[in-house]
Design an enzyme around this catalytic site. Structure first.
Site, mmCIF file in Angstrom:
data_model
loop_
_atom_site.group_PDB
_atom_site.id
_atom_site.type_symbol
_atom_site.label_atom_id
_atom_site.label_comp_id
_atom_site.label_asym_id
_atom_site.label_seq_id
_atom_site.Cartn_x
_atom_site.Cartn_y
_atom_site.Cartn_z
ATOM 1 N N CYS A 11 -3.693 -2.014 6.245
ATOM 2 C CA CYS A 11 -4.207 -1.834 4.666
ATOM 3 C C CYS A 11 -3.474 -3.113 4.391
ATOM 4 O O CYS A 11 -2.505 -4.058 4.940
ATOM 5 C CB CYS A 11 -3.958 -1.341 3.551
ATOM 6 S SG CYS A 11 -4.145 -1.224 1.571
ATOM 7 N N CYS A 40 -1.978 -4.607 -0.935
ATOM 8 C CA CYS A 40 -2.275 -3.575 -2.348
ATOM 9 C C CYS A 40 -1.710 -2.334 -2.488
ATOM 10 O O CYS A 40 -1.243 -1.921 -1.626
ATOM 11 C CB CYS A 40 -3.768 -3.108 -2.712
ATOM 12 S SG CYS A 40 -4.824 -4.506 -2.421
ATOM 13 N N SER A 41 -1.704 -0.988 -3.184
ATOM 14 C CA SER A 41 -1.005 -0.122 -3.381
ATOM 15 C C SER A 41 -1.190 0.914 -2.725
ATOM 16 O O SER A 41 -1.396 2.250 -2.862
ATOM 17 C CB SER A 41 -0.202 0.311 -4.635
ATOM 18 O OG SER A 41 -1.894 0.669 -5.148
ATOM 19 N N CYS A 42 -2.286 0.122 -1.455
ATOM 20 C CA CYS A 42 -2.450 1.304 -0.628
ATOM 21 C C CYS A 42 -1.998 2.716 0.402
ATOM 22 O O CYS A 42 -2.550 3.112 0.868
ATOM 23 C CB CYS A 42 -3.792 0.741 0.575
ATOM 24 S SG CYS A 42 -5.289 0.207 -0.553
#
Lengths: 116, 210
Positions: B110, B113-115
């Site tokens: 990923c 981002c906050s993935c």
């Protein structure tokens, strides 16, 4: 290098193995604080005092690391490590960078050398 | 080399919380001015993340290894099966397991981002968020895994899963040999974070029974 004494910190969330974080940004804020202390930018006792004052003044029941971050911002500007205006300008720049970055792409500041 | 990739990014732009913005603001300024060495930050986070990683994911994997019914529930509805163990992600966080098998290795990528499913896997390693890791994991996964010390035979297919805000993946590695009579607690000790991202394998039985 002296390891910071986490037990000096009021209400520190941790267990016998060390600190407990509930989100990654909390660990980043923690690491920034420890790194600045290791760099000699402030005494650990000063940090404990600043953090304690912020916690004591809190009336809105914010989380421990929200208060931690506020204390870090306070100490950084009080010690003139960074100016309040540059902090505020940089935050705006990051917000704009996040908003114009499609999900899945690296987020970079405008004009930064890392821009792709 | 067979590389499958799922990438459905339905969010139009990235999102950081106010806290994430403020931390990133301080970090970038302090690093630029030379007050803080980014490598020192990495070391501090890595030092502590090994202690603070919730290890929740390891319990999920250990249970999947030892309880076929649980594994089936994980396959049907990963998010619900993980929640059975009391591990709840943020709202809207959907998880799916991808299972390693003989001849098939899964890895997850990923970006910034906050993935990352940190409620299950603990804190993400610093390199996981780096642009080079993401792009190269997709274009040359075998080389990236090799740099992590994971040499896979040419006959092993590598599936690369692109984590998104809507779907995050948990790799279920193959159960190490010689662990037949182990209970879940002991099995969980074998499950490393990297083995659940797919950049590593679980420890072998001999590595912890010593």
């Amino acid at each position: 290098m002296s390891a910071p004494n986490l037990k000096e910190l009021p209400g520190f969330p941790g267990n016998e193995e060390g600190p407990v974080f509930s989100e990654p940004w909390e660990a980043q804020a923690f690491a920034l604080t420890v790194a600045m202390h290791e760099k000699g930018l402030f005494e650990w006792a000063d940090w404990a005092q600043t953090l304690g004052a912020v916690i004591a003044a809190d009336k809105s029941g914010r989380s421990y690391y929200e208060l931690w971050l506020e204390a870090l911002e306070t100490l950084i500007t009080e010690n003139s490590v960074l100016g309040t205006e540059e902090v505020s300008a940089r935050k705006t720049a990051w917000r704009e960078a996040v908003q114009r970055t499609p999900h899945g792409q690296p987020i970079v500041l405008a004009g930064s050398s890392g821009q792709q | 080399m067979s590389t499958s990739k799922s990438s459905e990014h339905s969010h139009s732009h990235s999102h950081w919380s106010d806290m994430e913005l403020r931390v990133k603001t301080l970090e970038s300024l302090l690093v630029e001015k030379g007050y803080v060495d980014p490598k020192a930050l990495d070391v501090i986070v890595e030092t502590y993340e090994t202690k603070v990683g919730p290890r929740n994911g390891a319990m999920v994997v250990a249970k999947a290894w030892s309880d076929p019914d649980y594994l089936e529930r994980l396959r049907q509805d990963t998010t619900a099966a993980i929640a059975e163990l009391g591990f709840i992600g943020r709202q809207g966080e959907h998880m799916r397991i991808v299972e390693n098998q003989p001849g098939v290795h899964n890895m997850v990528v990923c970006t910034l981002c906050s993935c990352y499913p940190w409620s299950v896997l603990g804190l993400p390693p610093v390199w996981y968020k780096s642009a080079p890791y993401r792009s190269r994991a997709v274009s040359e996964p075998r080389a990236v895994l090799s740099e992590f010390g994971l040499e896979l035979g040419e006959d092993t297919k590598i599936a690369v899963w692109d984590s998104t805000a809507e779907m995050r993946y948990l790799v279920i590695p193959q159960r190490p040999v010689d662990t037949d009579n182990w209970d879940e607690t002991r099995l969980a000790e074998l499950v490393t974070r990297d083995s659940m991202i797919g950049t590593g394998l679980p420890l072998s039985a001999s590595e912890i029974s010593a």
